[in-house]
Scaffold this motif. Structure first.
Motif, short mmCIF file in Angstrom:
data_model
loop_
_atom_site.label_atom_id
_atom_site.label_comp_id
_atom_site.label_asym_id
_atom_site.label_seq_id
_atom_site.Cartn_x
_atom_site.Cartn_y
_atom_site.Cartn_z
N VAL A 192 -24.03 -6.56 11.91
CA VAL A 192 -22.87 -7.29 11.95
C VAL A 192 -22.48 -7.51 10.35
O VAL A 192 -23.27 -7.61 9.51
N THR A 193 -21.10 -6.96 10.01
CA THR A 193 -20.45 -7.43 8.83
C THR A 193 -19.46 -8.63 8.96
O THR A 193 -18.50 -8.21 9.60
N ASP A 194 -20.00 -9.52 8.58
CA ASP A 194 -18.98 -10.68 8.53
C ASP A 194 -17.90 -10.87 7.37
O ASP A 194 -18.40 -10.98 6.17
N LEU A 195 -16.77 -10.70 7.63
CA LEU A 195 -15.79 -10.64 6.56
C LEU A 195 -15.14 -11.96 6.34
O LEU A 195 -13.86 -12.02 5.56
N GLY A 196 -15.53 -12.87 6.85
CA GLY A 196 -15.06 -14.42 6.85
C GLY A 196 -13.51 -14.43 7.30
O GLY A 196 -13.22 -14.00 8.38
N ARG A 197 -12.49 -14.80 6.33
CA ARG A 197 -11.22 -15.07 6.81
C ARG A 197 -10.43 -13.83 6.63
O ARG A 197 -9.02 -13.51 6.54
N GLN A 198 -11.09 -12.53 6.01
CA GLN A 198 -10.22 -11.38 5.92
C GLN A 198 -9.87 -10.80 7.17
O GLN A 198 -10.18 -11.09 8.18
N LEU A 199 -8.42 -10.20 6.86
CA LEU A 199 -7.84 -9.74 8.16
C LEU A 199 -8.14 -8.38 8.26
O LEU A 199 -8.07 -7.31 7.43
N ILE A 200 -8.79 -7.98 9.57
CA ILE A 200 -9.01 -6.60 10.07
C ILE A 200 -8.02 -5.79 10.57
O ILE A 200 -7.33 -6.47 11.70
N SER A 201 -7.47 -4.91 10.15
CA SER A 201 -6.14 -4.07 10.84
C SER A 201 -6.55 -2.58 10.60
O SER A 201 -7.51 -2.18 10.24
N ALA A 202 -5.84 -2.04 11.51
CA ALA A 202 -5.81 -0.59 11.33
C ALA A 202 -5.16 -0.28 9.99
O ALA A 202 -4.38 -1.03 9.32
N GLY A 203 -5.66 1.04 9.43
CA GLY A 203 -5.36 1.34 8.13
C GLY A 203 -4.09 1.69 7.98
O GLY A 203 -3.21 2.02 9.03
N PHE A 204 -3.17 1.69 6.82
CA PHE A 204 -1.88 1.85 6.70
C PHE A 204 -1.79 3.52 6.79
O PHE A 204 -2.49 4.29 6.72
N ILE A 205 -0.37 3.83 7.46
CA ILE A 205 -0.03 5.14 7.83
C ILE A 205 1.06 5.34 6.82
O ILE A 205 2.45 4.77 7.23
N ASP A 206 1.39 6.28 5.85
CA ASP A 206 2.50 6.80 5.15
C ASP A 206 3.03 7.76 5.73
O ASP A 206 2.72 8.93 5.60
N ALA A 207 4.34 7.72 6.22
CA ALA A 207 4.90 8.70 6.95
C ALA A 207 5.78 9.91 6.21
O ALA A 207 6.29 10.80 6.73
N HIS A 208 5.90 9.59 4.83
CA HIS A 208 6.53 10.51 4.12
C HIS A 208 6.19 10.37 2.48
O HIS A 208 6.43 9.30 2.04
N VAL A 209 5.54 11.52 2.22
CA VAL A 209 4.92 11.49 0.51
C VAL A 209 4.97 12.72 0.11
O VAL A 209 5.32 13.83 0.88
N HIS A 210 5.09 12.65 -1.33
CA HIS A 210 4.92 14.06 -1.96
C HIS A 210 3.77 13.82 -3.01
O HIS A 210 3.72 13.32 -4.19
N TYR A 211 2.70 14.34 -2.33
CA TYR A 211 1.45 14.03 -3.25
C TYR A 211 1.43 14.64 -4.78
O TYR A 211 1.03 14.22 -5.55
N PRO A 212 2.06 15.85 -4.89
CA PRO A 212 2.20 16.54 -6.21
C PRO A 212 3.17 15.83 -7.22
O PRO A 212 2.92 16.04 -8.34
N GLN A 213 3.79 14.75 -6.67
CA GLN A 213 4.58 13.97 -7.45
C GLN A 213 3.65 12.67 -8.15
O GLN A 213 4.45 11.93 -8.80
N THR A 214 2.53 12.54 -7.86
CA THR A 214 1.54 11.50 -8.02
C THR A 214 1.78 11.03 -9.50
O THR A 214 1.94 9.95 -10.07
N GLN A 215 1.70 12.11 -10.63
CA GLN A 215 1.75 11.74 -12.09
C GLN A 215 3.25 11.52 -12.55
O GLN A 215 3.18 11.12 -13.50
N MET A 216 4.14 11.70 -11.75
CA MET A 216 5.53 11.43 -12.34
C MET A 216 6.12 10.09 -11.63
O MET A 216 7.33 9.94 -11.72
N ILE A 217 5.32 9.35 -10.97
CA ILE A 217 5.94 8.25 -10.22
C ILE A 217 6.53 7.28 -11.49
O ILE A 217 6.17 7.21 -12.43
N ALA A 218 7.56 6.45 -10.85
CA ALA A 218 8.22 5.66 -11.72
C ALA A 218 8.71 6.31 -12.96
O ALA A 218 8.83 6.00 -14.22
N SER A 219 9.45 7.47 -12.69
CA SER A 219 10.21 8.16 -13.90
C SER A 219 11.87 7.65 -14.11
O SER A 219 12.30 7.40 -12.86
N TRP A 220 12.06 7.40 -15.03
CA TRP A 220 13.54 6.64 -15.21
C TRP A 220 14.57 7.36 -15.25
O TRP A 220 14.81 8.30 -15.43
#
Length: 426
Positions: free
Chosen positions: A56-84
């Motif tokens: 048993v892993t009791d997480l208290g009042r934490q919410l258990i959910s399916a993990g998030f799924i990101d439908a459209h990403v460009h992983y090679p752009q990781t280092q340029m995120i938030a370019s002005w």
């Protein structure tokens, strides 16, 4: 077997069509995990009684959910995120293309892939669909890192044979050949899926689009991803490059790149014919709200697209988007919908980031919800992760009122646990 106990959120329908009643919330629920899958879900005391020997892993009042799924990403752009300060076409030339050139180096590709997955998991994203670069090494790095972590991910080699700098252009033949080789190497291996990936019509000649359409016809079980009607000046550019096309979508349709397994990113400024054709073939859209506002693209018509019966997933558009967080992306989707005068309920926002994205990517039989037999890619969410959120949540008179502050103000601090295939990652 392990029992995860806490609040539990799952879906028995589509809240976009059926309203919040399609969601099921257990105040004191449990998820039974065995051999990497969900064995059961229900009231905590009932599952404890049914499985007295379970860990048993009791997480208290934490919410258990399916993990998030990101439908459209460009992983090679990781280092340029938030370019002005640029709009789409200038942004590609100023930031994206110089950044992607570096992925000819396999070591660099591997380093960025590892960083990307670290960041995605820290924000509770357990599956995604990514554009790589034209370099096969970028695809190998992405899938290799995901496979080592046991993740269910999709992605593909981005194809461009015009309107891109030296080092990022291929040909119609090399796009076909290298995509086919990568598809053969990775598609269906463990939890991986290859996606045929023309970047968008302006960077592919008709010959290349035709070649990729032929490849998709040979492998119709694969997804195909591209961009569609993101900005008005982009649409004008497409019209100048394809003067014979009826509209932007026709530049794909004419070459065999329109179908049920197509995922079209952005889709903000669609013509009536385009909406009808997307619906007729059963295609999916990826809504990228932080990107659409950050780059000044426009306001996606969520109410109109879902009313038309289109499948819609939620996406960070990492690089163009301004956050890795699907919580922040949900908040942006809410704000865009408010500006469209059709506010989204918290149940709808959460569904879009989980089951909605899974449906858009055709992986909803495996992930995106909590149900017996589904893969145990799960997250635990702290609904009081900061003092600001906690003081708001404590005044909530319903579960949805408690959840909404985390959607609007939460970040990676709200992600208290991540499980991939039933194994805890953090």
């Amino acid at each position: 077997m392990e029992l995860l106990i806490g609040q539990v959120l799952r879906f028995e329908g589509d809240p976009m069509a059926e309203g919040p009643a399609a969601a099921r919330h257990l105040v004191r629920g449990a998820v039974a995990v065995e051999n990497g899958k969900v064995a059961a879900v229900g009231e905590a005391e009932a599952l404890r009684a049914a499985h007295p020997g379970a860990r048993v892993t009791d997480l208290g009042r934490q919410l258990i959910s399916a993990g998030f799924i990101d439908a459209h990403v460009h992983y090679p752009q990781t280092q340029m995120i938030a370019s002005w300060g640029k709009r789409l076409i200038d942004w590609l030339n100023s930031y994206t293309f110089p950044t992607e050139t570096g992925f000819a180096d396999p070591r660099h590709a591997a380093d960025v892939a590892a960083l990307y997955f670290d960041l995605a998991l820290s924000h509770g994203t357990t599956s995604m669909c990514s554009y790589c670069t034209i370099h096969p090494a970028s695809v190998d790095a992405y899938f290799g890192e995901a496979r080592a972590r046991g993740m269910r991910v999709l992605g593909g080699r981005t194809c461009m044979d015009r309107n891109a700098p030296d080092g990022l252009r291929d040909t119609a033949q090399t796009a076909y050949d290298e995509s086919a080789a990568l598809l053969s190497r990775w598609h269906g291996r463990d939890r991986l899926g290859y996606v045929i990936t023309p970047r968008f019509s302006p960077t592919s000649t008709p010959e290349q689009l035709r070649a990729l359409g032929a490849l998709w016809a040979e492998h119709p079980d694969c997804l195909m991803q591209t961009h569609l009607s993101e900005q008005l000046d982009e649409i004008a550019w497409v019209k100048s490059l394809f003067p014979e096309a009826r509209d932007y979508l026709d530049t794909y349709e004419a070459f065999g790149l329109l179908g049920e397994n197509g995922v079209y990113g952005h889709a903000i400024h669609l013509e009536p014919r385009e909406i009808v054709r997307l619906k007729e073939v059963g295609a999916a859209l990826a809504h990228c709200p932080t990107s659409n506002t950050f780059i000044g693209s426009g306001l996606f018509d969520m109410a109109g697209m879902t009313a038309a019966g289109l499948r819609v997933g939620l996406a960070t558009d990492t690089g163009g988007g301004s956050s890795f967080s699907m919580l922040r992306t949900m908040a942006a989707a809410y704000e865009v919908a408010q500006l469209r005068h059709h506010p989204l309920h918290p149940a709808q926002l959460w569904w879009l980031a989980t089951q909605g994205s899974a449906r858009a990517l055709k992986i909803d039989a495996f992930v995106g919800n909590i149900a017996p037999g589904m893969e145990a890619d799960l997250i635990a969410v702290d609904l009081a992760s900061t003092p600001l959120i906690a003081q708001r949540a404590v005044r909530a008179e319903s579960f949805w009122e408690e959840l909404f502050p985390t959607i609007m103000m939460g970040d990676d601090r709200a992600i208290a646990g991540v499980w991939i295939g039933g194994k805890r990652q953090r």
